[in-house]
Design a protein around this motif. Structure first.
Motif, short mmCIF file in Angstrom:
data_model
loop_
_atom_site.label_atom_id
_atom_site.label_comp_id
_atom_site.label_asym_id
_atom_site.label_seq_id
_atom_site.Cartn_x
_atom_site.Cartn_y
_atom_site.Cartn_z
N ILE A 99 -69.62 -30.39 -0.08
CA ILE A 99 -68.77 -30.12 -1.25
C ILE A 99 -67.67 -29.14 -0.90
O ILE A 99 -66.49 -29.34 -1.23
CB ILE A 99 -69.63 -29.58 -2.42
N THR A 100 -68.05 -28.05 -0.21
CA THR A 100 -67.07 -27.01 0.15
C THR A 100 -66.00 -27.58 1.07
O THR A 100 -64.81 -27.29 0.89
CB THR A 100 -67.78 -25.83 0.85
N VAL A 133 -63.54 -29.71 -0.92
CA VAL A 133 -62.67 -28.87 -1.76
C VAL A 133 -61.66 -28.11 -0.89
O VAL A 133 -60.48 -28.02 -1.25
CB VAL A 133 -63.51 -27.89 -2.61
N VAL A 169 -58.90 -30.50 0.14
CA VAL A 169 -58.01 -30.81 -1.00
C VAL A 169 -57.07 -29.64 -1.28
O VAL A 169 -55.86 -29.81 -1.47
CB VAL A 169 -58.84 -31.17 -2.26
N ILE A 170 -57.64 -28.40 -1.32
CA ILE A 170 -56.83 -27.20 -1.59
C ILE A 170 -55.76 -27.02 -0.52
O ILE A 170 -54.60 -26.73 -0.82
CB ILE A 170 -57.72 -25.95 -1.70
N SER A 223 -70.75 -24.09 -5.02
CA SER A 223 -69.81 -24.73 -4.09
C SER A 223 -68.92 -25.73 -4.82
O SER A 223 -69.39 -26.53 -5.61
CB SER A 223 -70.58 -25.45 -2.97
N GLY A 224 -67.65 -25.67 -4.53
CA GLY A 224 -66.68 -26.56 -5.18
C GLY A 224 -66.10 -25.90 -6.42
O GLY A 224 -64.89 -25.67 -6.50
N GLU A 282 -64.50 -22.35 -5.69
CA GLU A 282 -63.21 -22.43 -5.00
C GLU A 282 -62.09 -22.85 -5.96
O GLU A 282 -60.98 -22.29 -5.91
CB GLU A 282 -63.28 -23.43 -3.83
N ILE A 283 -62.40 -23.81 -6.83
CA ILE A 283 -61.39 -24.30 -7.78
C ILE A 283 -61.05 -23.22 -8.81
O ILE A 283 -59.88 -22.92 -9.06
CB ILE A 283 -61.89 -25.58 -8.48
N SER A 331 -59.28 -20.19 -7.33
CA SER A 331 -57.89 -20.50 -6.99
C SER A 331 -57.02 -20.44 -8.24
O SER A 331 -55.86 -20.00 -8.17
CB SER A 331 -57.78 -21.88 -6.32
#
Length: 340
Positions: free
Chosen positions: A18-19, A22, A25-26, A288-289, A292-293, A296
């Motif tokens: 998952i991390t 992400v 993508v980031i 996780s995931g 981070e979203i 951000s």
């Protein structure tokens, strides 16, 4: 131990997958030619400060743990032992959905220190409730008085969702405090109904009832003992818990300074609190995931877009994954290489 090993492996695998997705993508959304120039110009001394702050947060967490455990008569847990349990708890919490694996491991490790299962369960619940209560009180206040830090409506909605779940947990805590008998009946009923499970099948129903009755009563008595006799212990735990989190939240603004950004330390610390309150209830291992979203979104006003992706990866690596690695090493040491 085989079940534990399997759970750890699957949890780590899911968390890392998952991390990684992400992170990719980031980076894809935020990276441009200026990103690599910013990466080259990082001030290395601030990275050392980040690692030192993270380590200090571990030590403060160990102190708060030691204070709480010493509240039980005849139990003495030194700082090293408390730190080992904290890091092991962090590791298990971070690789299981909704951090569900942390408490069982915590209770198991405490029981190895001559603490009764019921007492260990009460201590674990105390730690969870006091820790989460700090965030539950602070988060709505921060969103109300510093609403300009949260232009995204999603953060406010998720904090409301987290608050409802927390109220349910507190309701269960109060029910267990004042009404232990229904808890004894419910747990006994569930365990007897689950006697198809091999390790329960061999246990006589009367023994199950006797063990449940003793464990729940130890749990109930420990809760009341702390609330009546150990108010200073609870206050000491609360104080060092607060210091630990403040130290941890200072890591992000210090890391921003590494990129030579002008930083409002107070704003960056405050924006993290509601986001981390939500992390207690995220179903993915270690958040996780989602973390981070959400982080951000929280850091976007303070970090230029072309740095944001790299910043999130560095911040997550030097905090979460560094602590995860330390917890894994400690757990291997505690359980022994053969058992692991």
């Amino acid at each position: 131990m085989k079940d534990l090993s399997s759970t750890i492996k699957s949890g780590l695998k899911i968390s890392l997958i998952i991390t990684t997705i992400v992170f990719v993508v980031i980076l894809f959304i935020t990276t441009d030619s200026r990103t690599w120039e910013a990466l080259k110009s990082i001030n290395g001394k601030y990275l050392i400060y980040v690692i030192l702050l993270n380590t200090l947060s571990w030590i403060l967490s160990g102190i708060r743990y030691s204070i709480l455990i010493r509240g039980i008569e005849g139990v003495n847990l030194n700082l090293i032992e408390a730190l080992q349990i904290h890091l092991s708890y962090y590791f298990a919490s971070s690789i299981t959905p909704t951090s569900a694996g942390g408490e069982p491991l915590e209770i198991y490790l405490l029981s190895k220190k001559n603490i009764k299962i019921g007492q260990a369960t009460a201590l674990s619940l105390f730690r969870y409730v006091i820790n989460t209560l700090t965030f539950a009180i602070a988060s709505p206040l921060i969103i109300y008085f510093y609403s300009y830090l949260f232009p995204q409506n999603i953060v406010r909605k998720l904090v409301q969702y987290s608050a409802i779940l927390f109220l349910l947990v507190v309701g269960g805590f109060l029910f267990a405090l004042f009404k232990p008998r229904p808890i004894i009946r419910l747990v006994s009923y569930i365990l007897i109904k689950l006697r198809r499970i091999p390790f329960l099948k061999r246990i006589h129903p009367f023994k199950i009832l006797r063990v449940v009755n003793k464990t729940v009563r130890d749990f109930h008595n420990t809760l009341w003992f702390f609330l009546k006799e150990k108010k200073l212990t609870i206050l000491g735990f609360f104080f060092f818990n607060l210091l630990s989190w403040i130290t941890y939240f200072l890591i992000a603004p210090v890391l921003m300074s590494a990129f030579n950004l002008k930083v409002n330390y107070l704003s960056v610390v405050l924006v993290q609190i509601p986001i981390f309150f939500m992390m207690f209830y995220v179903p993915s291992p270690g958040g996780s995931g989602a973390i981070e979203i959400l982080i951000s979104l929280g850091f976007a006003p303070f970090v230029p877009k072309y740095i944001l992706g790299i910043f999130i990866i560095l911040w997550r690596t030097l905090t979460h994954y560094l602590t995860l690695l330390a917890g894994a090493i400690v757990l291997v040491y505690i359980l022994g290489v053969k058992n692991w």
